[in-house]
Write an enzyme that holds these catalytic residues in place. Structure first.
Site, PDB file in Angstrom:
ATOM      1  CE  LYS A 170      12.390  77.879 -31.968  1.00  0.00           C
ATOM      2  NZ  LYS A 170      11.878  76.717 -32.742  1.00  0.00           N
ATOM      3  CG  ASP A 183      17.977  64.167 -26.962  1.00  0.00           C
ATOM      4  OD1 ASP A 183      17.760  65.226 -27.596  1.00  0.00           O
ATOM      5  OD2 ASP A 183      18.656  64.123 -25.919  1.00  0.00           O
ATOM      6  CB  VAL A 184      16.118  66.392 -32.276  1.00  0.00           C
ATOM      7  CG1 VAL A 184      14.835  65.710 -32.740  1.00  0.00           C
ATOM      8  CG2 VAL A 184      15.822  67.561 -31.357  1.00  0.00           C
ATOM      9  CG  ASN A 239       7.081  70.931 -33.877  1.00  0.00           C
ATOM     10  OD1 ASN A 239       6.647  72.070 -33.971  1.00  0.00           O
ATOM     11  ND2 ASN A 239       6.805  70.148 -32.837  1.00  0.00           N
ATOM     12  CE1 TYR A 272      12.166  78.745 -28.284  1.00  0.00           C
ATOM     13  CE2 TYR A 272      11.705  81.020 -28.904  1.00  0.00           C
ATOM     14  CZ  TYR A 272      11.368  79.676 -28.926  1.00  0.00           C
ATOM     15  OH  TYR A 272      10.234  79.266 -29.611  1.00  0.00           O
ATOM     16  CG  ASP A 302       7.852  64.142 -27.874  1.00  0.00           C
ATOM     17  OD1 ASP A 302       7.211  65.091 -28.375  1.00  0.00           O
ATOM     18  OD2 ASP A 302       8.381  64.203 -26.742  1.00  0.00           O
TER      19      ASP A 302
HETATM   20  N1  NAD Z   1       4.220  77.737 -28.113  1.00  0.00           N
HETATM   21  C1  NAD Z   1       4.615  78.861 -28.693  1.00  0.00           C
HETATM   22  O1  NAD Z   1       4.155  79.968 -28.354  1.00  0.00           O
HETATM   23  C2  NAD Z   1       5.651  78.811 -29.799  1.00  0.00           C
HETATM   24  C3  NAD Z   1       5.883  79.978 -30.534  1.00  0.00           C
HETATM   25  C4  NAD Z   1       6.824  79.948 -31.556  1.00  0.00           C
HETATM   26  C5  NAD Z   1       7.504  78.795 -31.837  1.00  0.00           C
HETATM   27  N2  NAD Z   1       7.258  77.665 -31.093  1.00  0.00           N
HETATM   28  C6  NAD Z   1       8.036  76.478 -31.439  1.00  0.00           C
HETATM   29  O2  NAD Z   1       7.158  75.411 -31.717  1.00  0.00           O
HETATM   30  C7  NAD Z   1       7.838  74.173 -31.513  1.00  0.00           C
HETATM   31  C8  NAD Z   1       6.944  73.237 -30.718  1.00  0.00           C
HETATM   32  O3  NAD Z   1       6.758  73.782 -29.428  1.00  0.00           O
HETATM   33  P1  NAD Z   1       5.385  73.729 -28.625  1.00  0.00           P
HETATM   34  O4  NAD Z   1       5.041  75.118 -28.251  1.00  0.00           O
HETATM   35  O5  NAD Z   1       4.406  72.893 -29.345  1.00  0.00           O
HETATM   36  O6  NAD Z   1       5.903  73.036 -27.279  1.00  0.00           O
HETATM   37  P2  NAD Z   1       5.519  71.680 -26.510  1.00  0.00           P
HETATM   38  O7  NAD Z   1       6.387  71.659 -25.314  1.00  0.00           O
HETATM   39  O8  NAD Z   1       4.045  71.601 -26.309  1.00  0.00           O
HETATM   40  O9  NAD Z   1       5.967  70.540 -27.534  1.00  0.00           O
HETATM   41  C9  NAD Z   1       7.330  70.286 -27.819  1.00  0.00           C
HETATM   42  C10 NAD Z   1       7.583  68.792 -27.895  1.00  0.00           C
HETATM   43  O10 NAD Z   1       8.982  68.587 -28.181  1.00  0.00           O
HETATM   44  C11 NAD Z   1       9.438  67.512 -27.387  1.00  0.00           C
HETATM   45  N3  NAD Z   1      10.894  67.611 -27.191  1.00  0.00           N
HETATM   46  C12 NAD Z   1      11.558  68.416 -26.330  1.00  0.00           C
HETATM   47  N4  NAD Z   1      12.877  68.185 -26.411  1.00  0.00           N
HETATM   48  C13 NAD Z   1      13.043  67.229 -27.356  1.00  0.00           C
HETATM   49  C14 NAD Z   1      14.186  66.567 -27.883  1.00  0.00           C
HETATM   50  N5  NAD Z   1      15.423  66.818 -27.430  1.00  0.00           N
HETATM   51  N6  NAD Z   1      14.004  65.633 -28.847  1.00  0.00           N
HETATM   52  C15 NAD Z   1      12.749  65.329 -29.283  1.00  0.00           C
HETATM   53  N7  NAD Z   1      11.638  65.914 -28.806  1.00  0.00           N
HETATM   54  C16 NAD Z   1      11.788  66.856 -27.859  1.00  0.00           C
HETATM   55  C17 NAD Z   1       8.669  67.647 -26.073  1.00  0.00           C
HETATM   56  O11 NAD Z   1       8.646  66.420 -25.344  1.00  0.00           O
HETATM   57  C18 NAD Z   1       7.289  68.077 -26.564  1.00  0.00           C
HETATM   58  O12 NAD Z   1       6.443  66.958 -26.762  1.00  0.00           O
HETATM   59  C19 NAD Z   1       9.159  74.536 -30.829  1.00  0.00           C
HETATM   60  O13 NAD Z   1      10.199  74.496 -31.799  1.00  0.00           O
HETATM   61  C20 NAD Z   1       8.919  75.940 -30.341  1.00  0.00           C
HETATM   62  O14 NAD Z   1      10.111  76.679 -30.226  1.00  0.00           O
HETATM   63  C21 NAD Z   1       6.344  77.651 -30.093  1.00  0.00           C
END
Ligand code: NAD
Length: 252
Positions: A160, A63-64, A90, A156, A37
């Protein structure tokens, strides 16, 4: 036997939300985890939580969106466990639901850099060893914004749509070499990705159009089992798939 017994899994964005739930679900199924993370505090917390379940876990900050950081992360996982069987791309961020005309270069680069280029960097870094072993499993976190235009902002939505293309390209290119690549498209999940406080008014209005048909929001634990299925041999004939987990929101 547990579904992922002994399997080595690397999860990005593992410190919160969906990534955290995937890490814990994989741990319960016997996986050995390398958790990454951008937040060091979150890495420490999820490594502790996974170890508390009795599973093996190591982690690192990464940092991805930076190729060097991704290569160091992959090398760290290989050093820790000798190989990587499953990768969950993710990590992701939202774009404040910014419409195109107000999207700055900086916002565009950041969102595309993390959500799309980041997943590509990880795939590029893990594929050579997977090809050598003739086996590998990549799971990408897509979104319903991978196939709809009004649930995120422009950057976004583009990121996606792009990651769905990445999934299909990898599945089509490497499927005959023992490598599977699939993705999950969650609907709306309660995580830390956004409070909604900073949303652009046009993005908010667009999104609100969908609210009338939106089912109850998911909790991350309702998404993680899909990743377990994709990581396990139960899905061995599934490749290039986009599994929508949205309680029927987009079926309406
Ligand atoms: N929450 C939703 O409604 C939803 C819906 C569809 C898709 N998603 C996708 O699910 C995935 C996870 O999101 P989430 O909702 O759990 O959000 P979240 O913010 O709770 O978790 C995301 C994590 O990614 C980490 N992160 C951010 N930038 C980063 C980087 N550059 N390198 C490494 N880590 C990094 C953050 O610190 C965080 O811990 C994302 O790809 C998001 O687009 C989420």
């Amino acid at each position: 036997m547990a579904l992922l017994e002994g399997r080595v899994a690397l999860v990005t964005g593992a410190g919160s939300g969906i990534g955290e739930a995937i890490a814990l679900a994989f741990a319960r199924e016997g996986a050995r985890l390398f958790l990454a993370d951008i937040s060091a505090e979150r890495v420490a917390k999820i490594v502790d939580a996974v170890q508390a379940l009795g599973a093996e876990a190591e982690g690192c900050t990464a940092d991805v969106s930076q190729d060097g950081s991704v290569r160091a992360m992959v090398a760290g996982a290989e050093r820790a466990f000798g190989r990587i069987d499953v990768v969950c791309n993710n990590a992701g961020i939202l774009d404040r639901l910014m419409p195109a005309h107000d999207t700055t270069d900086e916002l565009w680069d950041r969102v595309i850099g993390i959500n799309l280029t980041g997943a590509f960097y990880v795939c590029r870094a893990v594929l050579p060893a997977m090809l050598e072993r003739g086996i590998g499993n990549i799971i990408n976190t897509h979104s319903i914004s991978s196939f709809l235009g009004g649930r995120g902002g422009t950057a976004y939505t583009v990121s996606k749509h792009g990651i769905l293309g990445l999934t299909r390209a990898i599945a089509a290119t490497y499927g005959t070499r023992g490598i599977r690549c699939n993705g999950i498209s969650p609907g709306s999940v309660q995580t830390n990705i956004s409070t909604g406080d900073d949303w652009h008014e046009m993005g908010r209005a667009l999104r609100e159009k969908g609210l009338a048909t939106r089912p109850e929001r998911a909790v991350p634990d309702e998404i993680a089992p899909v990743a377990v299925f994709l990581a396990s041999d139960m899905s061995r004939y599934v490749n290039g798939a986009n599994i929508v987990a949205d309680a029927g929101w987009t079926a309406y």
